[in-house]
Scaffold this active site. Structure first.
Site, PDB file in Angstrom:
ATOM      1  N   SER A  46       0.856  -1.189   0.000  1.00  0.00           N
ATOM      2  CA  SER A  46       0.000   0.000   0.000  1.00  0.00           C
ATOM      3  C   SER A  46       0.885   1.229   0.000  1.00  0.00           C
ATOM      4  O   SER A  46       1.870   1.279   0.747  1.00  0.00           O
ATOM      5  CB  SER A  46      -0.889   0.003   1.244  1.00  0.00           C
ATOM      6  N   ASP A  51     -22.566   0.350   2.523  1.00  0.00           N
ATOM      7  CA  ASP A  51     -21.296   0.945   2.094  1.00  0.00           C
ATOM      8  C   ASP A  51     -20.748   0.223   0.867  1.00  0.00           C
ATOM      9  O   ASP A  51     -20.274   0.844  -0.087  1.00  0.00           O
ATOM     10  CB  ASP A  51     -20.261   0.882   3.219  1.00  0.00           C
ATOM     11  N   LEU A  98     -15.816   7.660   5.719  1.00  0.00           N
ATOM     12  CA  LEU A  98     -16.333   7.611   4.344  1.00  0.00           C
ATOM     13  C   LEU A  98     -16.133   6.235   3.717  1.00  0.00           C
ATOM     14  O   LEU A  98     -16.069   6.091   2.491  1.00  0.00           O
ATOM     15  CB  LEU A  98     -15.674   8.702   3.488  1.00  0.00           C
ATOM     16  N   GLY A 128     -10.147   9.215   8.970  1.00  0.00           N
ATOM     17  CA  GLY A 128     -11.048   9.503  10.098  1.00  0.00           C
ATOM     18  C   GLY A 128     -12.387  10.071   9.673  1.00  0.00           C
ATOM     19  O   GLY A 128     -13.181  10.484  10.504  1.00  0.00           O
ATOM     20  N   ALA A 129     -12.623  10.112   8.370  1.00  0.00           N
ATOM     21  CA  ALA A 129     -13.823  10.801   7.892  1.00  0.00           C
ATOM     22  C   ALA A 129     -15.059   9.908   7.904  1.00  0.00           C
ATOM     23  O   ALA A 129     -16.170  10.384   7.714  1.00  0.00           O
ATOM     24  CB  ALA A 129     -13.584  11.345   6.490  1.00  0.00           C
TER      25      ALA A 129
HETATM   26  C1  GLA Z   1     -21.910   1.807   8.827  1.00  0.00           C
HETATM   27  C2  GLA Z   1     -22.239   0.420   8.276  1.00  0.00           C
HETATM   28  C3  GLA Z   1     -23.405   0.471   7.305  1.00  0.00           C
HETATM   29  C4  GLA Z   1     -24.597   1.207   7.921  1.00  0.00           C
HETATM   30  C5  GLA Z   1     -24.156   2.535   8.531  1.00  0.00           C
HETATM   31  C6  GLA Z   1     -25.275   3.207   9.284  1.00  0.00           C
HETATM   32  O1  GLA Z   1     -21.444   2.640   7.804  1.00  0.00           O
HETATM   33  O2  GLA Z   1     -21.112  -0.105   7.629  1.00  0.00           O
HETATM   34  O3  GLA Z   1     -23.765  -0.827   6.912  1.00  0.00           O
HETATM   35  O4  GLA Z   1     -25.259   0.397   8.857  1.00  0.00           O
HETATM   36  O5  GLA Z   1     -23.062   2.373   9.418  1.00  0.00           O
HETATM   37  O6  GLA Z   1     -26.277   3.596   8.420  1.00  0.00           O
END
Ligand code: GLA
Length: 372
Positions: free
Chosen positions: A64, A164, A117, A114-115
């Site tokens: 990485s 996500d 995302l 830390g975001a």
């Molecule tokens: C994290 C989890 C998702 C979702 C969110 C809350 O990002 O990975 O699956 O549950 O929290 O909406």
């Protein structure tokens, strides 16, 4: 491209291909995915790029550009730290019976630290799409997202939902991804901020409170227990909220109130987006934040101050985004108000003695794809 140069330098050959998978923010629909509910995330312009070649001996060699030491794994279970997200994909795909050999991999990520995302989902998904092509697995993007979720649940040990990974795999530029987390049906909804004179700002608190993972698992349990008490498969199935709440108490009651109303807020936001009334979704973002703060109890002081000060500075609406306990808030802001929102948030953070949060616009970006 940096990742290609590093690949040549590390392995002495050209990579077979280069893939990219983005991180995400969630516009609305928080803690609804594991309740079979609705979510509306979109991809951010930052993510993970991977240069990859297959290997016949089954070994996984990893480097990485954000980590010091290269790593070689004879088997996925030797993985530690960030390499678990990569190894987990091999583990899941091989476990499902796919003929997946090894790989030489170089990773380059630019998701802000830390975001909150979803850099880990981006890493899983980029490995998934690369292996899918290199080993001709014939998986759909949703199947890759599901494999990535399984890697996170069963290999890494984080009981996340599907949002996500699905966002990273399936998002489209200029659109938000509406997803029914029960049927797994998805629709990309136009989310054109610029033509409405709007920006979606990410306010990165830069904090991640300890226990975040434990709290996530405990919220998930509250929801599952509440559904069981009501004799339902999932909180998604509640039709009569008043009746359901009358049969619950304490944490289960509060969590249920959030999940059911949040599902309705997602649907309301979709209705407004369809009507072209993008500015009007701000009120729903605010309502979502209050519900996450007071009913679901996953906010924190840094997120609350970001949201409150952004609204004071003139945002149409703001809310925490993602799992909570740190990470980022989002604020929907008209072009004219961007500076006053920045100032208000920065000032509020200074008053609390906190380091200034990073604030940047996040235009909805494309999902996972091959670059070379
Ligand atoms: C994290 C989890 C998702 C979702 C969110 C809350 O990002 O990975 O699956 O549950 O929290 O909406």
């Amino acid at each position: 491209m940096r990742v290609v140069e590093a690949f040549r330098e590390s392995y002495g050959t050209e990579p077979a291909g280069v893939w990219h998978a983005p991180g995400r923010v969630n516009l609305i629909g928080e803690h609804t995915d594991y309740n079979d509910g609705f979510v509306l995330p979109f991809a951010v312009p930052w993510g993970v790029t991977a240069a990859v070649s297959p290997r016949e001996d089954g070994v996984i060699r990893l480097r990485s550009l954000q980590a010091d030491e290269p790593v070689a794994l004879a088997t996925p279970d030797q993985a530690e730290g960030w390499t678990r997200y990569v190894a987990g994909m091999f583990w899941v795909l091989r476990g499902a019976g796919h003929q997946v050999g090894g790989a030489d991999v170089v990773i380059d990520g630019d998701v802000p630290q830390g975001a909150g995302l979803s850099s880990s989902a981006a890493l899983e998904v980029v490995v998934g799409i690369a292996l899918n092509e290199l080993y001709e697995l014939g998986l759909t993007k949703m199947e890759i997202a599901l494999a990535a979720q399984k890697a996170e649940n069963d290999f890494v040990g984080m009981p996340c939902g599907i949002m996500d990974q699905a966002a990273s795999a399936l998002a489209e530029e200029g659109k938000a991804l509406f997803m029914d987390c029960r049927s797994l049906s998805t629709r990309n909804i136009p989310f054109d901020l610029a033509s409405h004179g709007l920006q979606l700002l990410i306010i990165n608190t830069g904090v991640r409170h300890e226990l975040a993972d434990g709290q996530y698992a405990s919220r998930r349990r509250d929801c599952e227990n509440a559904a069981r008490h009501l004799g339902l498969d999932a909180l998604r199935d509640i039709i009569d909220l008043g009746g359901a709440l009358a049969r619950l108490s304490g944490d289960e009651r509060r969590r249920t109130q959030h999940v059911v109303t949040e599902n309705h807020r997602v649907e309301a936001v979709i209705g407004l987006l369809r009507a072209g009334a993008v500015r009007e979704i701000g009120a729903l973002l605010n309502a979502s934040h209050l519900s996450l703060r007071d009913q679901f109890e996953v906010s924190c002081a840094e997120l609350d101050v970001a949201v409150e000060s952004a609204v004071r500075g003139g945002a149409r609406g703001a809310r925490m985004t993602g799992g909570g306990f740190g990470g980022s808030a989002i604020a929907l802001v008209t072009d004219e108000r961007v500076e006053s929102v920045r100032e208000a948030v920065t000032h509020a953070y200074a008053e609390h003695g906190w380091a200034a949060p990073e604030i940047y616009p996040a235009p909805p970006a494309a999902g996972a794809r091959r670059l070379i």
